[in-house]
Design an enzyme around this catalytic site. Structure first.
Site, mmCIF file in Angstrom:
data_model
loop_
_atom_site.group_PDB
_atom_site.id
_atom_site.type_symbol
_atom_site.label_atom_id
_atom_site.label_comp_id
_atom_site.label_asym_id
_atom_site.label_seq_id
_atom_site.Cartn_x
_atom_site.Cartn_y
_atom_site.Cartn_z
ATOM 1 N N GLU A 20 -5.142 22.889 -93.669
ATOM 2 C CA GLU A 20 -4.180 22.965 -92.572
ATOM 3 C C GLU A 20 -2.940 23.664 -93.108
ATOM 4 O O GLU A 20 -2.286 23.171 -94.037
ATOM 5 C CB GLU A 20 -3.855 21.557 -92.079
ATOM 6 N N ASP A 29 7.789 15.939 -87.913
ATOM 7 C CA ASP A 29 7.678 15.837 -89.362
ATOM 8 C C ASP A 29 8.816 15.034 -89.967
ATOM 9 O O ASP A 29 9.969 15.106 -89.532
ATOM 10 C CB ASP A 29 7.656 17.236 -89.982
ATOM 11 N N TYR A 40 -7.039 14.954 -83.701
ATOM 12 C CA TYR A 40 -6.059 14.531 -84.699
ATOM 13 C C TYR A 40 -5.445 13.223 -84.208
ATOM 14 O O TYR A 40 -4.694 13.207 -83.245
ATOM 15 C CB TYR A 40 -4.982 15.614 -84.844
#
Length: 271
Positions: free
Chosen positions: A49, A60, A174
């Site tokens: 990734e 993040d 995911y």
């Protein structure tokens, strides 16, 4: 059969879960990204990734945010990330997916970006800030160019919406393992294992289930794979190694390879 499907089938045939490794393209500089990818793939990463640096990475945590800042300071552009992906694919028979926020894709143009990504041998995209309800144009452009659309599900995702996300996803789903942002954690919470068991009936027989956010140790991997996940996604643990050893490249590369080996070994599902 596309490359992501092959990667999951290969891992399963060897009695393993798949190891998906995340790195930020261009961190600490674009010239090193290929060597970092080499180390991880040689260590056992099944799918790579590749993060596209962005100025406002809302999903993040501090580790990946700092990596994005370093990559942007090294003048890593979206098109440079695609070039890096092509270099990696020229050396390795491993799928490469681009993790990008939607703004760069929109700014370049969905059709153009998808076409260029395909030309650079990219296998698919993860776009964490694009809701499935607003992804019609993105899905159309990706499908036209044979690129997988990997959507995210979270602990708060309703059953109705989870069905919609699974139906719109290709490559793998995911699953965000906990509330909050990315970042290595010391333990895997029991709630994460319950979440996997909750999601499995929606993905079984349809799409591989990959679990990410907070996974950094072999014992984490063992528990998540034992709970039924097809893959684990590791990012911050690798980026911490890159950040700590930026001035000693041989040590960095060796630690990345060894860490990947340890994590991959922990995916073993057949004794």
């Amino acid at each position: 059969m596309n490359n992501l499907v092959k990667a999951f089938q290969k891992a399963k045939a060897h009695g393993n879960g798949a190891l998906i490794g995340y790195i930020m393209a261009g961190d600490p500089n674009p010239n090193l990204t290929l060597q970092i990818a080499d180390a991880l793939i040689n260590g056992g990463v099944d799918i790579l990734e590749l993060g596209l640096p962005f100025s406002d990475p809302i999903a993040d945590g501090p580790t990946i945010q700092a990596a994005s800042v370093r990559a942007l300071a090294a003048e890593t552009s979206p098109l440079k990330v695609l070039e890096i992906a092509k270099e990696i694919k020229s050396k390795h028979d491993v799928p490469v997916v681009i993790m990008t926020y939607y703004n760069p894709m929109f700014r370049i143009g969905l059709e153009k970006f998808c076409r260029l990504a395909k030309e650079c041998l990219v296998d698919g995209f993860i776009v964490p800030d694009l809701p499935v309800e607003e992804a019609t144009d993105y899905k159309k452009a990706s499908k036209k160019h044979g690129l997988d659309t990997i959507f995210l599900a979270a602990p708060s995702t309703s059953k109705e919406r989870l069905s919609k996300i699974v139906g719109s996803s290709s490559g793998f789903l995911y699953l965000v393992s906990h509330y909050g942002v990315t970042g290595a954690k010391t333990t895997v919470e029991d709630s994460t294992l319950q979440l996997i068991k909750h999601v499995l009936p929606f993905t079984a027989g349809k799409i591989p289930l990959a679990v990410g956010f907070g996974i950094s140790k072999p014992e984490h991997v063992k528990r998540i794979i034992a709970a039924g996940a097809d893959a684990i996604i590791v990012g911050s643990a690798f980026i911490n190694i890159i950040q700590k050893n930026g001035q000693n490249i041989p040590v960095m590369l060796n630690q990345l390879k060894e860490t990947a080996q340890e994590l991959k070994s922990a995916t073993k599902t057949v004794k």
